[in-house]
Design a protein around this motif. Structure first.
Motif, PDB file in Angstrom:
ATOM      1  N   TYR A  31       0.396 -10.576 -12.255  1.00 46.83           N
ATOM      2  CA  TYR A  31       1.278 -10.348 -11.114  1.00 46.83           C
ATOM      3  C   TYR A  31       1.291 -11.569 -10.200  1.00 46.83           C
ATOM      4  O   TYR A  31       0.272 -12.253 -10.040  1.00 46.83           O
ATOM      5  N   LEU A  32       2.449 -11.806  -9.595  1.00 44.55           N
ATOM      6  CA  LEU A  32       2.579 -12.802  -8.534  1.00 44.55           C
ATOM      7  C   LEU A  32       2.742 -12.023  -7.234  1.00 44.55           C
ATOM      8  O   LEU A  32       3.777 -11.392  -7.003  1.00 44.55           O
ATOM      9  N   LEU A  33       1.706 -12.017  -6.403  1.00 40.35           N
ATOM     10  CA  LEU A  33       1.727 -11.292  -5.139  1.00 40.35           C
ATOM     11  C   LEU A  33       2.209 -12.258  -4.065  1.00 40.35           C
ATOM     12  O   LEU A  33       1.494 -13.187  -3.694  1.00 40.35           O
ATOM     13  N   GLU A  34       3.454 -12.067  -3.611  1.00 38.58           N
ATOM     14  CA  GLU A  34       4.024 -13.039  -2.689  1.00 38.58           C
ATOM     15  C   GLU A  34       4.448 -12.378  -1.384  1.00 38.58           C
ATOM     16  O   GLU A  34       4.901 -11.242  -1.358  1.00 38.58           O
ATOM     17  N   GLY A  35       4.244 -13.126  -0.282  1.00 37.93           N
ATOM     18  CA  GLY A  35       4.608 -12.624   1.034  1.00 37.93           C
ATOM     19  C   GLY A  35       3.916 -13.447   2.101  1.00 37.93           C
ATOM     20  O   GLY A  35       3.063 -14.288   1.812  1.00 37.93           O
ATOM     21  N   ALA A  36       4.292 -13.202   3.339  1.00 34.82           N
ATOM     22  CA  ALA A  36       3.730 -13.963   4.459  1.00 34.82           C
ATOM     23  C   ALA A  36       2.225 -13.751   4.566  1.00 34.82           C
ATOM     24  O   ALA A  36       1.684 -12.760   4.068  1.00 34.82           O
ATOM     25  N   ARG A  37       1.557 -14.697   5.203  1.00 34.27           N
ATOM     26  CA  ARG A  37       0.121 -14.574   5.423  1.00 34.27           C
ATOM     27  C   ARG A  37      -0.172 -13.344   6.274  1.00 34.27           C
ATOM     28  O   ARG A  37       0.583 -12.994   7.171  1.00 34.27           O
ATOM     29  N   GLY A  38      -1.300 -12.716   5.974  1.00 31.86           N
ATOM     30  CA  GLY A  38      -1.720 -11.563   6.762  1.00 31.86           C
ATOM     31  C   GLY A  38      -1.088 -10.248   6.368  1.00 31.86           C
ATOM     32  O   GLY A  38      -1.237  -9.250   7.073  1.00 31.86           O
ATOM     33  N   ASN A 197       2.702 -13.162  12.492  1.00 32.86           N
ATOM     34  CA  ASN A 197       2.282 -11.984  11.719  1.00 32.86           C
ATOM     35  C   ASN A 197       0.946 -12.237  11.040  1.00 32.86           C
ATOM     36  O   ASN A 197       0.569 -11.552  10.105  1.00 32.86           O
ATOM     37  N   ASN A 198       0.238 -13.230  11.533  1.00 35.27           N
ATOM     38  CA  ASN A 198      -1.049 -13.618  10.958  1.00 35.27           C
ATOM     39  C   ASN A 198      -2.145 -13.401  12.002  1.00 35.27           C
ATOM     40  O   ASN A 198      -2.168 -14.068  13.037  1.00 35.27           O
TER      41      ASN A 198
END
Length: 330
Positions: A31-38, A197-198
């Motif tokens: 899987y490639l888990l992608e998204g903004a930090r935090g 959002n971190n």
């Protein structure tokens, strides 16, 4: 609250996908888990590893979180769960070679193995190419988890062989709660949650004396424009310019400035609105009654336009002076 419940509240769509796959024994090899930090990507990777090795899993709780294996994985102390992270600025080919040598051996305690690559976008081209074999000819007992905040920097040849799972940005409510759990007051937490959002970045704000000073200068600038007790142009010269020397910090200052005007806008529109800048609630409510919606909207547009000009080579003092002069023309 256990990790499974925490992640379900944080990322319900992602967790529903994985819980269904786990219960039906249909996890993909990678899987490639992608998204903004935090947004919970690392915790999700840890949780998936726990589901494979948990000694006390149940139908509802697919990883108990407290058995020997779950605790070892949480403490990065399980021999069959491998983490690969940047060594300095990048993940280097020597790191990948060493990892491949470890993965070629039988599992220390079972046939299952997990490889979690954090900040996968920082792999050098050579390191990424070297990993392709594991992705193209996956061992049926190896689970690959790539974590990234910049999926566009992952080689297309790698992306095409992984199932991409996107993580939504955290809601304002979740961020405020996270900051408060880290020991931040609600008043500050609401401001931090509006800027990032971190949670780690928010903690940097908390420890930065310049950030605290920036809030004071921004509030004083707002009051100078709305109360006229002192000259905003003198304030720009004496306080703003010396503090906001760097472009990025000036952008942050304008964002803090914008928060006050957004709060005033929403207080004009919604009587029950709870402002982000809660410490200035009475001041902003008074201004919302006295200043027209059209004027507030115009001022917000001017601040946004000034922020967009920061990317140019325009002198920052001149930019701020022009902004103030335009805002004073009611």
């Amino acid at each position: 609250m256990g990790l499974q419940a925490e992640l379900t509240e944080l990322q319900p769509v992602v967790m529903n996908l994985f819980l269904k796959s786990i219960r039906e024994n249909r996890l993909s090899h990678g899987y490639l888990l992608e998204g903004a930090r935090g947004t919970g990507k690392k915790r999700l990777a840890l949780f998936l590893a726990q589901t494979l090795f948990c000694l006390e899993k149940k139908e509802q709780d697919v990883a108990c979180g407290h058995c020997v294996n779950c605790v070892r994985i949480a403490n990065d102390n399980h021999p069959d769960v491998h983490w690969l992270e940047p060594d300095g600025a990048s993940i280097k080919i020597d790191q990948v070679r060493e990892l491949k040598a470890d993965l070629s051996k039988r599992g220390m305690e079972s046939d299952r193995k997990v490889l979690i690559i954090n900040e996968a976008e920082k792999m050098t081209a050579q390191a990424a190419s070297s990993l392709l074999k594991f992705i193209e000819e996956p061992d049926s007992e190896l689970l690959l988890l790539f974590i990234t905040a910049s999926s566009g920097r992952i080689l297309p040849t790698i992306q095409s062989r992984l199932q991409t799972v996107s993580f939504k940005a955290l809601s304002f409510k979740h961020l405020v709660k996270a900051f408060q759990e880290a020991g931040i007051s609600e008043q500050k937490a609401r401001i931090y949650a509006s800027l990032t959002n971190n949670v780690k970045q928010g903690m940097l704000f908390e420890d930065d004396e310049n950030f605290s000073e920036a809030r004071k200068v921004v509030l004083k600038l707002y009051e100078s424009l709305t109360r006229g007790e002192f000259s905003p142009l003198i304030l720009i010269q004496d306080s703003w310019v010396p503090l906001f020397k760097e472009k990025a910090f000036c952008a942050l200052g304008l964002e803090l400035f914008l928060l006050l005007y957004r709060d005033r806008l929403y207080l004009t529109l919604f009587e029950e609105y709870q402002p982000v800048c809660s410490g200035q609630k009475d001041l902003l409510k008074q201004d919302a009654l006295q200043i027209s919606l059209a004027e507030t909207t115009r001022e917000i547009e001017l601040i946004l336009a000034a922020k967009s000009k920061l990317d140019s080579n325009m002198n920052m003092q001149l930019l701020m002076e022009q902004l103030i002069l335009k805002m004073q023309r009611r």
